[in-house]
Enzyme design. Structure first.
Site, PDB file in Angstrom:
ATOM      1  N   THR A 121      23.947 -15.720 -21.183  1.00 19.09           N
ATOM      2  CA  THR A 121      24.733 -16.581 -22.068  1.00 19.09           C
ATOM      3  C   THR A 121      26.199 -16.163 -22.098  1.00 19.09           C
ATOM      4  O   THR A 121      26.519 -14.982 -21.887  1.00 19.09           O
ATOM      5  CB  THR A 121      24.139 -16.498 -23.487  1.00 19.09           C
ATOM      6  OG1 THR A 121      25.033 -17.106 -24.414  1.00 19.09           O
ATOM      7  CG2 THR A 121      23.939 -15.045 -23.942  1.00 19.09           C
ATOM      8  N   ASP A 122      27.067 -17.116 -22.449  1.00 19.64           N
ATOM      9  CA  ASP A 122      28.486 -16.777 -22.616  1.00 19.64           C
ATOM     10  C   ASP A 122      28.720 -15.916 -23.863  1.00 19.64           C
ATOM     11  O   ASP A 122      29.795 -15.344 -24.025  1.00 19.64           O
ATOM     12  CB  ASP A 122      29.350 -18.041 -22.672  1.00 19.64           C
ATOM     13  CG  ASP A 122      28.968 -19.027 -23.769  1.00 19.64           C
ATOM     14  OD1 ASP A 122      28.028 -18.747 -24.537  1.00 19.64           O
ATOM     15  OD2 ASP A 122      29.625 -20.092 -23.859  1.00 19.64           O
ATOM     16  N   GLU A 123      27.711 -15.834 -24.745  1.00 14.67           N
ATOM     17  CA  GLU A 123      27.898 -15.068 -25.986  1.00 14.67           C
ATOM     18  C   GLU A 123      28.082 -13.571 -25.733  1.00 14.67           C
ATOM     19  O   GLU A 123      28.514 -12.845 -26.625  1.00 14.67           O
ATOM     20  CB  GLU A 123      26.711 -15.276 -26.930  1.00 14.67           C
ATOM     21  CG  GLU A 123      26.605 -16.699 -27.387  1.00 14.67           C
ATOM     22  CD  GLU A 123      25.609 -16.884 -28.509  1.00 14.67           C
ATOM     23  OE1 GLU A 123      25.280 -15.898 -29.201  1.00 14.67           O
ATOM     24  OE2 GLU A 123      25.152 -18.015 -28.698  1.00 14.67           O
ATOM     25  N   TYR A 148      21.191 -10.891 -31.243  1.00 11.94           N
ATOM     26  CA  TYR A 148      20.806 -11.687 -30.069  1.00 11.94           C
ATOM     27  C   TYR A 148      21.731 -11.420 -28.891  1.00 11.94           C
ATOM     28  O   TYR A 148      21.287 -11.027 -27.801  1.00 11.94           O
ATOM     29  CB  TYR A 148      20.805 -13.184 -30.405  1.00 11.94           C
ATOM     30  CG  TYR A 148      20.853 -14.068 -29.174  1.00 11.94           C
ATOM     31  CD1 TYR A 148      19.779 -14.120 -28.290  1.00 11.94           C
ATOM     32  CD2 TYR A 148      21.988 -14.832 -28.867  1.00 11.94           C
ATOM     33  CE1 TYR A 148      19.829 -14.910 -27.145  1.00 11.94           C
ATOM     34  CE2 TYR A 148      22.042 -15.620 -27.726  1.00 11.94           C
ATOM     35  CZ  TYR A 148      20.963 -15.657 -26.862  1.00 11.94           C
ATOM     36  OH  TYR A 148      21.015 -16.428 -25.712  1.00 11.94           O
ATOM     37  N   LYS A 152      21.152  -9.645 -25.118  1.00 12.66           N
ATOM     38  CA  LYS A 152      21.396 -10.346 -23.853  1.00 12.66           C
ATOM     39  C   LYS A 152      22.408  -9.559 -23.007  1.00 12.66           C
ATOM     40  O   LYS A 152      22.235  -9.432 -21.789  1.00 12.66           O
ATOM     41  CB  LYS A 152      21.908 -11.763 -24.103  1.00 12.66           C
ATOM     42  CG  LYS A 152      20.883 -12.726 -24.673  1.00 12.66           C
ATOM     43  CD  LYS A 152      19.679 -12.959 -23.786  1.00 12.66           C
ATOM     44  CE  LYS A 152      19.992 -13.697 -22.506  1.00 12.66           C
ATOM     45  NZ  LYS A 152      18.744 -14.052 -21.751  1.00 12.66           N
TER      46      LYS A 152
HETATM   47  P1  NAD Z   1      13.886 -20.980 -26.150  1.00 12.74           P
HETATM   48  O1  NAD Z   1      13.800 -20.114 -27.359  1.00 12.74           O
HETATM   49  O2  NAD Z   1      13.823 -22.472 -26.312  1.00 12.74           O
HETATM   50  O3  NAD Z   1      12.735 -20.579 -25.121  1.00 12.74           O
HETATM   51  C1  NAD Z   1      12.374 -19.262 -24.861  1.00 12.74           C
HETATM   52  C2  NAD Z   1      11.011 -19.262 -24.179  1.00 12.74           C
HETATM   53  O4  NAD Z   1      10.678 -17.901 -23.863  1.00 12.74           O
HETATM   54  C3  NAD Z   1       9.882 -19.806 -25.054  1.00 12.74           C
HETATM   55  O5  NAD Z   1       9.073 -20.678 -24.310  1.00 12.74           O
HETATM   56  C4  NAD Z   1       9.114 -18.566 -25.471  1.00 12.74           C
HETATM   57  O6  NAD Z   1       7.729 -18.804 -25.700  1.00 12.74           O
HETATM   58  C5  NAD Z   1       9.336 -17.659 -24.263  1.00 12.74           C
HETATM   59  N1  NAD Z   1       9.205 -16.230 -24.591  1.00 12.74           N
HETATM   60  C6  NAD Z   1       9.783 -15.564 -25.624  1.00 12.74           C
HETATM   61  N2  NAD Z   1       9.415 -14.271 -25.608  1.00 12.74           N
HETATM   62  C7  NAD Z   1       8.603 -14.106 -24.529  1.00 12.74           C
HETATM   63  C8  NAD Z   1       7.925 -12.996 -23.966  1.00 12.74           C
HETATM   64  N3  NAD Z   1       7.989 -11.778 -24.523  1.00 12.74           N
HETATM   65  N4  NAD Z   1       7.188 -13.186 -22.848  1.00 12.74           N
HETATM   66  C9  NAD Z   1       7.108 -14.421 -22.280  1.00 12.74           C
HETATM   67  N5  NAD Z   1       7.717 -15.506 -22.771  1.00 12.74           N
HETATM   68  C10 NAD Z   1       8.468 -15.357 -23.882  1.00 12.74           C
HETATM   69  O7  NAD Z   1      15.230 -20.543 -25.422  1.00 12.74           O
HETATM   70  P2  NAD Z   1      16.256 -21.393 -24.548  1.00 12.74           P
HETATM   71  O8  NAD Z   1      17.292 -21.962 -25.430  1.00 12.74           O
HETATM   72  O9  NAD Z   1      15.501 -22.269 -23.624  1.00 12.74           O
HETATM   73  O10 NAD Z   1      16.945 -20.211 -23.709  1.00 12.74           O
HETATM   74  C11 NAD Z   1      16.403 -19.795 -22.453  1.00 12.74           C
HETATM   75  C12 NAD Z   1      17.299 -18.761 -21.834  1.00 12.74           C
HETATM   76  O11 NAD Z   1      18.597 -19.305 -21.645  1.00 12.74           O
HETATM   77  C13 NAD Z   1      17.497 -17.509 -22.691  1.00 12.74           C
HETATM   78  O12 NAD Z   1      17.503 -16.388 -21.835  1.00 12.74           O
HETATM   79  C14 NAD Z   1      18.851 -17.720 -23.349  1.00 12.74           C
HETATM   80  O13 NAD Z   1      19.455 -16.483 -23.625  1.00 12.74           O
HETATM   81  C15 NAD Z   1      19.572 -18.466 -22.245  1.00 12.74           C
HETATM   82  N6  NAD Z   1      20.672 -19.324 -22.691  1.00 12.74           N
HETATM   83  C16 NAD Z   1      20.479 -20.293 -23.642  1.00 12.74           C
HETATM   84  C17 NAD Z   1      21.508 -21.148 -23.994  1.00 12.74           C
HETATM   85  C18 NAD Z   1      21.313 -22.263 -25.018  1.00 12.74           C
HETATM   86  O14 NAD Z   1      22.269 -22.992 -25.316  1.00 12.74           O
HETATM   87  N7  NAD Z   1      20.115 -22.474 -25.569  1.00 12.74           N
HETATM   88  C19 NAD Z   1      22.763 -21.003 -23.392  1.00 12.74           C
HETATM   89  C20 NAD Z   1      22.947 -19.994 -22.430  1.00 12.74           C
HETATM   90  C21 NAD Z   1      21.891 -19.186 -22.083  1.00 12.74           C
HETATM   91  O1  TDX Z   2      22.325 -26.023 -38.968  1.00 13.15           O
HETATM   92  C1  TDX Z   2      23.214 -25.521 -38.297  1.00 13.15           C
HETATM   93  N1  TDX Z   2      24.524 -25.769 -38.627  1.00 13.15           N
HETATM   94  C2  TDX Z   2      25.576 -25.248 -37.928  1.00 13.15           C
HETATM   95  O2  TDX Z   2      26.746 -25.508 -38.283  1.00 13.15           O
HETATM   96  C3  TDX Z   2      22.951 -24.666 -37.146  1.00 13.15           C
HETATM   97  C4  TDX Z   2      21.531 -24.367 -36.754  1.00 13.15           C
HETATM   98  C5  TDX Z   2      24.028 -24.170 -36.441  1.00 13.15           C
HETATM   99  N2  TDX Z   2      25.302 -24.436 -36.824  1.00 13.15           N
HETATM  100  C6  TDX Z   2      26.429 -23.940 -35.998  1.00 13.15           C
HETATM  101  C7  TDX Z   2      26.367 -22.497 -35.578  1.00 13.15           C
HETATM  102  C8  TDX Z   2      27.076 -22.523 -34.225  1.00 13.15           C
HETATM  103  O3  TDX Z   2      28.491 -22.467 -34.407  1.00 13.15           O
HETATM  104  O4  TDX Z   2      26.377 -24.698 -34.785  1.00 13.15           O
HETATM  105  C9  TDX Z   2      26.732 -23.891 -33.649  1.00 13.15           C
HETATM  106  C10 TDX Z   2      25.577 -23.867 -32.663  1.00 13.15           C
HETATM  107  O5  TDX Z   2      24.515 -23.141 -33.268  1.00 13.15           O
HETATM  108  P1  TDX Z   2      23.157 -22.791 -32.471  1.00 13.15           P
HETATM  109  O6  TDX Z   2      22.509 -24.052 -32.005  1.00 13.15           O
HETATM  110  O7  TDX Z   2      22.372 -21.856 -33.315  1.00 13.15           O
HETATM  111  O8  TDX Z   2      23.727 -22.097 -31.154  1.00 13.15           O
HETATM  112  P2  TDX Z   2      24.620 -20.779 -30.885  1.00 13.15           P
HETATM  113  O9  TDX Z   2      24.497 -19.813 -31.994  1.00 13.15           O
HETATM  114  O10 TDX Z   2      25.988 -21.249 -30.470  1.00 13.15           O
HETATM  115  O11 TDX Z   2      23.829 -20.198 -29.610  1.00 13.15           O
HETATM  116  C11 TDX Z   2      23.320 -21.081 -28.572  1.00 13.15           C
HETATM  117  O12 TDX Z   2      24.156 -21.060 -27.446  1.00 13.15           O
HETATM  118  C12 TDX Z   2      24.197 -19.866 -26.708  1.00 13.15           C
HETATM  119  C13 TDX Z   2      21.906 -20.693 -28.186  1.00 13.15           C
HETATM  120  O13 TDX Z   2      21.065 -20.730 -29.338  1.00 13.15           O
HETATM  121  C14 TDX Z   2      21.876 -19.348 -27.538  1.00 13.15           C
HETATM  122  O14 TDX Z   2      20.559 -19.039 -27.091  1.00 13.15           O
HETATM  123  C15 TDX Z   2      22.817 -19.365 -26.354  1.00 13.15           C
HETATM  124  O15 TDX Z   2      22.902 -18.085 -25.808  1.00 13.15           O
END
Ligand code: NAD
Ligand code: TDX
Length: 332
Positions: A121-123, A148, A152
């Site tokens: 992630t960019d975080e 988190y 990462k």
């Molecule tokens: P998510 O929470 O929707 O999915 C995570 C999945 O991993 C789930 O299916 C869960 O059951 C599985 N999991 C969790 N712990 C596990 C374990 N110990 N063994 C096997 N499976 C396990 O997450 P997401 O939003 O799809 O994110 C996926 C990846 O992408 C992560 O590595 C996250 O850091 C990265 N990422 C997410 C975002 C975003 O915007 N959501 C952005 C950049 C990077």
């Molecule tokens: O109810 C809400 N209201 C609100 O203002 C929630 C749930 C979030 N927020 C804000 C917090 C953040 O500034 O919205 C923004 C996005 O929140 P999230 O969806 O929780 O994402 P963020 O914390 O930015 O992280 C996401 O992007 C990077 C993913 O969850 C991570 O897994 C990924 O690494």
């Protein structure tokens, strides 16, 4: 035709990747997923058993991981605890999965010489000021803010060390905020869409001035396939689609697209340590590997995502009440 081991393939971005692979390649996929609260078998429904097999198990369990990595041509590692708010409440599972889980997979990749792509992630880079002209690049120093993002960051550093010390054939990608179908209702965009569907007012943390850089999950998938095919071992690639928007602007657009007044939302308690702004410069991926995003129109992508949540209430309904009850305990 390869066999890809996709960890976390029943989660949001992992399941989008599995659908993308089935549609755009001849590869077969083995999904390894623990099916935590965030994993959902239904996200893989409709995919042929000839192409996709789900193994339910923990990436931190070497007995499960080893034979799957031995049989795979490549591992694409999505599995993680992924929600910042949960990490502020209970950090421990983040260490177990994001650090020990990644370590367990790396050890297996080392043992069997399996190609490894790590999803991050960019975080890991911390946050930017609103008026900073710079965006994150592959050279930005690591500076994570939350439990988190620090786990990462730790997992990224493990991958780099296993490449350098043990010659593991790995690449890393750090992507910006994803949106699209199959995203858990705890996350910002699906929470607000499903709130409106249920007649609940959207909830904006603090003033809503925080900026996220949105990319459609399908564009993240095409970028990962590009890196898997053409990426240089040991390299990191940033993935982003120039989609910076304030949270306030996103909530207002959701309300407008759903036929509500654009001010029909509440300001709620801010997130502790809330990162102000993320922004990705994806020049390296675009110029060196020739990738471009397909979803350039955020409003159209968001409208399609709203339609998906309207049409797939059965997919998210079971999680909604529990998520809202948890947020209510935090004043959010
Ligand atoms: P998510 O929470 O929707 O999915 C995570 C999945 O991993 C789930 O299916 C869960 O059951 C599985 N999991 C969790 N712990 C596990 C374990 N110990 N063994 C096997 N499976 C396990 O997450 P997401 O939003 O799809 O994110 C996926 C990846 O992408 C992560 O590595 C996250 O850091 C990265 N990422 C997410 C975002 C975003 O915007 N959501 C952005 C950049 C990077
Ligand atoms: O109810 C809400 N209201 C609100 O203002 C929630 C749930 C979030 N927020 C804000 C917090 C953040 O500034 O919205 C923004 C996005 O929140 P999230 O969806 O929780 O994402 P963020 O914390 O930015 O992280 C996401 O992007 C990077 C993913 O969850 C991570 O897994 C990924 O690494």
């Amino acid at each position: 035709m390869r066999t890809l081991l996709v960890t976390g393939g029943a989660g949001f971005i992992g399941s989008n990747f599995v659908h993308h692979v089935v549609e755009h390649t001849d590869d077969t996929v083995v999904v390894l997923d623990k099916l935590t609260y965030a994993g959902n078998r239904a996200s893989l429904a409709g995919l042929s058993g000839d192409r996709v097999r789900l193994v339910v198990g923990d990436i931190a369990d070497a007995a499960v991981v080893d034979p799957l990595v031995a049989d795979a041509d490549a591992v694409v590692h999505y599995a993680a605890e992924s929600h910042n708010d949960n990490s502020l409440h209970d950090p421990r599972p983040f260490l177990d999965t994001n650090i020990i889980g990644t370590y367990t997979l790396l050890e297996a990749a080392r043992k069997y010489g399996t190609r490894f792509h790590h999803i991050s992630t960019d975080e890991v880079y911390g946050d930017l000021e609103l008026d900073d002209p710079e965006r994150f690049t592959e050279h930005t120093p690591y500076n994570p803010s939350s439990p988190y993002s620090s786990t990462k960051a730790g997992s990224d550093l493990l991958v780099r060390a296993w490449v350098r010390s043990f010659g593991v054939q790995a690449t890393i990608s750090n992507c910006s905020n994803n949106y699209g179908p199959y995203q858990h209702v705890e996350k910002f965009i699906p929470r607000q869409i499903t709130n409106v569907i249920r007649g609940i007012r959207p909830k904006l943390y603090g003033a809503g001035e925080n900026v996220r850089d949105w990319i459609h999950a399908d564009d993240h998938s095409s970028a990962v396939l590009t890196i898997l095919d053409k990426g240089e071992i040991g390299q990191t690639y940033l993935i982003g689609a120039d989609g910076e928007r304030t949270n306030k602007a996103v909530v207002e657009l959701i309300l407008t697209l759903m036929g509500q007044p654009q001010d029909a939302y509440d300001h709620v308690t801010d997130r502790a340590g809330h990162d102000l702004r993320y922004a990705i410069d994806s020049t390296k991926l675009r110029t060196e590997l020739g990738w471009t995003p397909r979803f350039q129109d955020f409003e159209a992508g968001l409208a399609a995502t709203i339609d998906w949540y309207r049409e797939n209430e059965a997919w998210w309904a079971a999680s909604k009440d529990g998520v809202e009850a948890f947020y209510a305990t935090k004043g959010q």
